[in-house]
Design an enzyme around this catalytic site. Structure first.
Site, PDB file in Angstrom:
ATOM      1  N   CYS A 264      41.452  39.590  41.383  1.00 60.50           N
ATOM      2  CA  CYS A 264      42.776  39.622  42.002  1.00 60.50           C
ATOM      3  C   CYS A 264      43.306  41.060  42.118  1.00 60.50           C
ATOM      4  O   CYS A 264      42.643  41.927  42.636  1.00 60.50           O
ATOM      5  CB  CYS A 264      43.707  38.705  41.199  1.00 60.50           C
ATOM      6  SG  CYS A 264      45.297  38.355  41.937  1.00 60.50           S
ATOM      7  N   GLY A 265      44.500  41.312  41.642  1.00 55.25           N
ATOM      8  CA  GLY A 265      45.128  42.621  41.764  1.00 55.25           C
ATOM      9  C   GLY A 265      44.350  43.746  41.117  1.00 55.25           C
ATOM     10  O   GLY A 265      44.465  44.902  41.526  1.00 55.25           O
TER      11      GLY A 265
END
Length: 196
Positions: free
Chosen positions: A98-99
């Site tokens: 993800c991030g």
């Protein structure tokens, strides 16, 4: 004993470390610890974690570094860049979801690796992201010692991490992940009852 470090920032995504951490921690040969840039972090869901290590105290001799995504990876932090760079160069398994993959892209840490992430659209302004052709439209990707995944892929991410550290035979790892992917009844139909 083998050691995994789960790296968390504030507003980390609760669901992303749950499978890999719990599966590794169920084995007495693995030691699972948390780390961050501050002593306490809070998840998106409001869970507070007193981390085991500040970034400067993370042992160098680890078997798996797991960077968990969330809402706080739009940061400038040379210590995290140094941490990831060191373990990639050492050939240790580094995984990001993800991030956290966004952070790797922004800092040129995906260079030379096939990879995936939430979307390349978010990286168009990253000057240090120069290997767009290596992006794979897949849930999770492993290229040598780097594993990347998008935020909807905690199971696929966990499977690649388990395979990379040779946690078990590939067939057994697939069965472990299938229990969560297929649900109990689907699993029983395919493999039999895991609890009998």
């Amino acid at each position: 004993m083998k050691q995994a470090i789960i790296f968390l920032l504030d507003e980390y995504a609760d669901w992303e470390p749950s499978y890999i951490a719990s599966i590794l921690n169920s084995d007495t040969t693995w030691n699972v610890k948390t780390a961050s840039i501050k002593p306490k972090v809070t998840s998106i869901g409001g869970f507070q974690v007193d981390v085991d290590y500040l970034i400067e105290n993370i042992p160098q001799n680890i078997d798996l570094l797991v960077l968990i995504g969330g809402n706080s990876w739009e940061i400038t932090n040379s210590s995290i860049v140094k941490l990831v760079t060191y373990h990639l160069k050492q050939g240790n398994i580094v995984s990001a979801i993800c991030g956290a993959v966004d952070f790797l892209a922004q800092n040129g840490l995906l260079e030379g690796y096939k990879h995936t992430g939430n979307t390349q659209f978010l990286w168009t302004d990253f000057e240090s992201y120069t290997n767009a052709a290596d992006f794979c439209e897949e849930q999770a990707v492993r290229d040598r010692n780097l594993i990347t995944a998008n935020g909807t892929a905690p199971l696929e991410f966990s499977q690649l991490c388990l395979e990379a550290v040779r946690f078990d035979e590939p067939k057994e790892i697939t069965k472990t992940i299938d229990l969560y992917k297929m649900g109990y009844y689907g699993y029983v139909e395919k493999y039999g009852d895991p609890f009998s």
